[in-house]
Enzyme design. Structure first.
Site, PDB file in Angstrom:
ATOM      1  N   GLU A  66      38.111  37.122  46.563  1.00 44.16           N
ATOM      2  CA  GLU A  66      38.978  37.059  45.377  1.00 44.16           C
ATOM      3  C   GLU A  66      38.357  36.237  44.254  1.00 44.16           C
ATOM      4  O   GLU A  66      38.620  36.486  43.089  1.00 44.16           O
ATOM      5  CB  GLU A  66      40.346  36.473  45.743  1.00 44.16           C
ATOM      6  N   GLU A  90      41.115  48.758  36.809  1.00 48.84           N
ATOM      7  CA  GLU A  90      40.265  47.786  37.510  1.00 48.84           C
ATOM      8  C   GLU A  90      39.433  48.532  38.540  1.00 48.84           C
ATOM      9  O   GLU A  90      39.954  49.371  39.272  1.00 48.84           O
ATOM     10  CB  GLU A  90      41.090  46.752  38.299  1.00 48.84           C
ATOM     11  N   LYS A 148      41.673  31.751  41.770  1.00 48.55           N
ATOM     12  CA  LYS A 148      42.395  32.840  42.424  1.00 48.55           C
ATOM     13  C   LYS A 148      42.581  32.492  43.899  1.00 48.55           C
ATOM     14  O   LYS A 148      41.644  32.005  44.552  1.00 48.55           O
ATOM     15  CB  LYS A 148      41.619  34.159  42.291  1.00 48.55           C
ATOM     16  N   GLU A 201      36.346  33.882  39.190  1.00 52.44           N
ATOM     17  CA  GLU A 201      37.494  33.054  38.790  1.00 52.44           C
ATOM     18  C   GLU A 201      37.889  32.129  39.937  1.00 52.44           C
ATOM     19  O   GLU A 201      38.407  32.574  40.954  1.00 52.44           O
ATOM     20  CB  GLU A 201      38.665  33.963  38.390  1.00 52.44           C
TER      21      GLU A 201
END
Ligand SMILES: *[C@@H]1O[C@H](CO)[C@@H](O)[C@H](O)[C@H]1NC(C)=O
Ligand SMILES: *[C@@H]1O[C@H](CO)[C@@H](O)[C@H](O)[C@H]1NC(C)=O
Ligand SMILES: *[C@@H]1O[C@H](CO)[C@@H](O)[C@H](O)[C@H]1NC(C)=O
Ligand SMILES: *[C@@H]1O[C@H](CO)[C@@H](O)[C@H](O)[C@H]1NC(C)=O
Ligand SMILES: *[C@@H]1O[C@H](CO)[C@@H](O)[C@H](O)[C@H]1NC(C)=O
Length: 469
Positions: free
Chosen positions: A336, A271, A330, A327
């Site tokens: 985030e 990542e 999260k 997203e």
């Protein structure tokens, strides 16, 4: 002995040239993390169409979802699947369960689906409850069993590894001084490195220059974090010269491995990325920086021949960008929910070419960075516009149950009791909770019910606690 004619030898040379060439090419393909922690994302079918249209070379899953693995069949995408942390102990326990996992999650799809990596757990060594520590000690046994299960099927082109975060290092700076954390350096790292070395697998690292820079923007230059620097930093221990923070972080792992006697384990980046947006109190999370980071990253990682790092020049580093989508489910601070290249409706947040073919100068100009300086002033945490009112009472109760006297001012007769509405009480409770507990890591989020504001929500003698930056 017959002297081989020059023809097969030549062929052989050509073949090996071709093999070397295609290996280098495949290792420099950019991968994408397909995270799905959102309730508004395109279907797996649409998502894979999107990933293909973006010309990603690899895709990494956080599970081994059968629908997705089936849909990936027949595509040219190399696939990384993941074993959830809570299955590790079971898989380590006996070969039967490892073989079963491989059967259910690999054999049913392979080779039609080009599974190339099985990652055992996710950042396992970043958690440290008693249960987590039991997982630490089962990690390598589980990896060995998965490898043995693959070998039993004659499968040789799937690497087994585990993605680790930078917190496996005790110190990271300068890179040559890096060592692994003392609580894992005796019992966990030696067998792990032995396994990775002897199986010729990769050390998978989740590595974000955003975190050290945003935690310490005074001491680390943003340009170093974004690969835009022309300042050269010399590591006094090694004499190596660094122009970007990512290389420093990667080499700190390289040096830590070298100290254990493993100078040849290759790194892969499971990542990396940069958030395109975040909360008011979060510096540098914007489209300008996110695009700059990811574009420069791709250019570097697809360079042919590979650039490597100062400590390992010329060594290709397979890289997965985090993440495909923003997203929305999260938890944690606003960043985030903003690591995506794409919005939840599948449109791109900024132009990006994953192949690395596009020259950096050929991209359209970016919007100017909005928040590259830390916010200075007061912030409050209030109910977000459009928040689901049905969910407010329980969030209000939760906020009031945390900290000391968090909601004392809301009791009847006290200064913030009026107006008696769930929205104004919740806004007070969120502000009071956040002001008290932010330093201990509390977020102004409440599952999307709360948002930071610079507008003082205080009314008629009721002072809302604030965070002052
Ligand atoms: C292996 O583990 C599975 C799951 O925990 C269990 O059901 C099975 O009995 C075990 N097999 C052996 C041979 O221990
Ligand atoms: C690592 O692997 C290489 C190549 O297989 C081998 O020569 C070397 O001895 C191994 N290193 C250690 C410390 O086991
Ligand atoms: C920044 O660097 C200076 C000098 O190297 C050091 O004294 C200081 O502690 C650093 N600040 C932070 C927040 O790390
Ligand atoms: C996708 O979402 C963005 C932001 O919400 C919006 O501006 C855009 O029109 C949407 N595009 C499509 C094709 O739905
Ligand atoms: C609450 O008060 C106690 C005692 O004064 C203190 O030890 C504790 O840290 C406080 N907790 C918070 C969340 O402020």
């Amino acid at each position: 002995m017959d002297n081989p004619s020059s023809k097969p030898l030549l062929l052989c040379l050509i073949l090996s040239c071709l093999l070397v060439g295609s290996w280098a090419e495949s290792s420099s393909k950019i991968g994408i993390n397909y995270g799905r922690v959102g309730n508004n994302l395109p279907s797996p079918y649409q998502s894979i169409q999107i990933i293909k249209s973006m010309k990603a070379g690899r895709v990494k899953l956080y599970d081994a979802d059968p629908e997705i693995l089936k849909l990936l069949g027949g595509t040219k995408l190399e696939v990384s699947v993941m074993i959830p942390n809570d299955e590790i102990i079971n898989i380590a326990a006996n070969q039967t369960s490892a073989a079963q996992w491989v059967h259910d999650n690999v054999l049913l799809f392979y080779p039609d689906t080009m599974i190339r990596f099985i990652l055992v757990g996710n950042e396992v060594l970043s958690y440290s409850s008693d249960y987590d520590k039991e997982i630490w000690h089962n990690l390598v046994p589980a990896m060995r069993r998965i490898k043995a299960a693959l070998r039993a099927q004659g499968i040789k082109n799937i690497k087994v590894s585990t993605p680790l975060a930078m917190d496996v290092l005790q110190s990271t700076f300068p890179p040559s001084s890096a060592t692994f954390r003392s609580d894992i350096s005796e019992n966990v790292m030696p067998p792990l490195l032995h396994f990775l070395n002897s199986s010729k697998s990769y050390f998978f690292l989740d590595v974000y220059t955003y975190f050290p820079w945003s935690a310490n923007p005074k001491n680390i230059s943003l340009d170093m974090a974004l690969f835009e620097g022309n300042v050269k930093h010399t590591d006094p221990g090694s004499g190596l010269v660094y122009t970007n923070l990512l290389d420093q972080m990667l080499d700190s792992v390289n040096f830590a491995m070298e100290k254990f006697g493993y100078p040849d384990i290759r790194l892969a980046i499971s990542e990396t990325g940069w958030p395109n947006s975040g909360d008011l109190d979060q510096i540098g999370a914007n489209v300008h920086n996110a695009a700059t980071y990811n574009r420069n990253l791709i250019k570097r990682m697809t360079a042919n021949p590979p650039l490597g790092t100062p400590a390992r020049p010329g060594v290709a580093i397979p890289t997965f960008i985090f993440s495909l989508y923003n997203e929305n489910q999260k938890a944690g601070p606003g960043t985030e929910r903003h690591w995506g290249l794409l919005r939840p409706n599948g449109t791109s947040i900024y132009d990006i070419d994953l192949t690395g073919d596009r020259q950096l100068s050929d991209y359209d100009p970016l919007p100017p960075p909005v928040n590259n300086e830390p916010y200075r002033g007061e912030l409050w945490c209030v109910v977000a516009e459009g928040a689901n009112l049905m969910e407010l009472p329980s969030a209000l109760n939760f906020a009031c149950s945390q900290g000391n006297e968090t909601c004392a001012a809301l009791t009847p007769g006290r200064e913030c009791y009026q107006p008696v509405s769930v929205i104004s009480h919740a806004s007070y409770a969120f502000s009071s909770y956040w002001a008290q507990l932010r330093s201990q890591g509390a977020s102004c989020y409440f599952n999307g019910l709360a948002v930071q504001t610079t507008n003082n929500p205080g009314v008629r003698g009721c002072v809302f606690p604030s965070v002052t930056l």
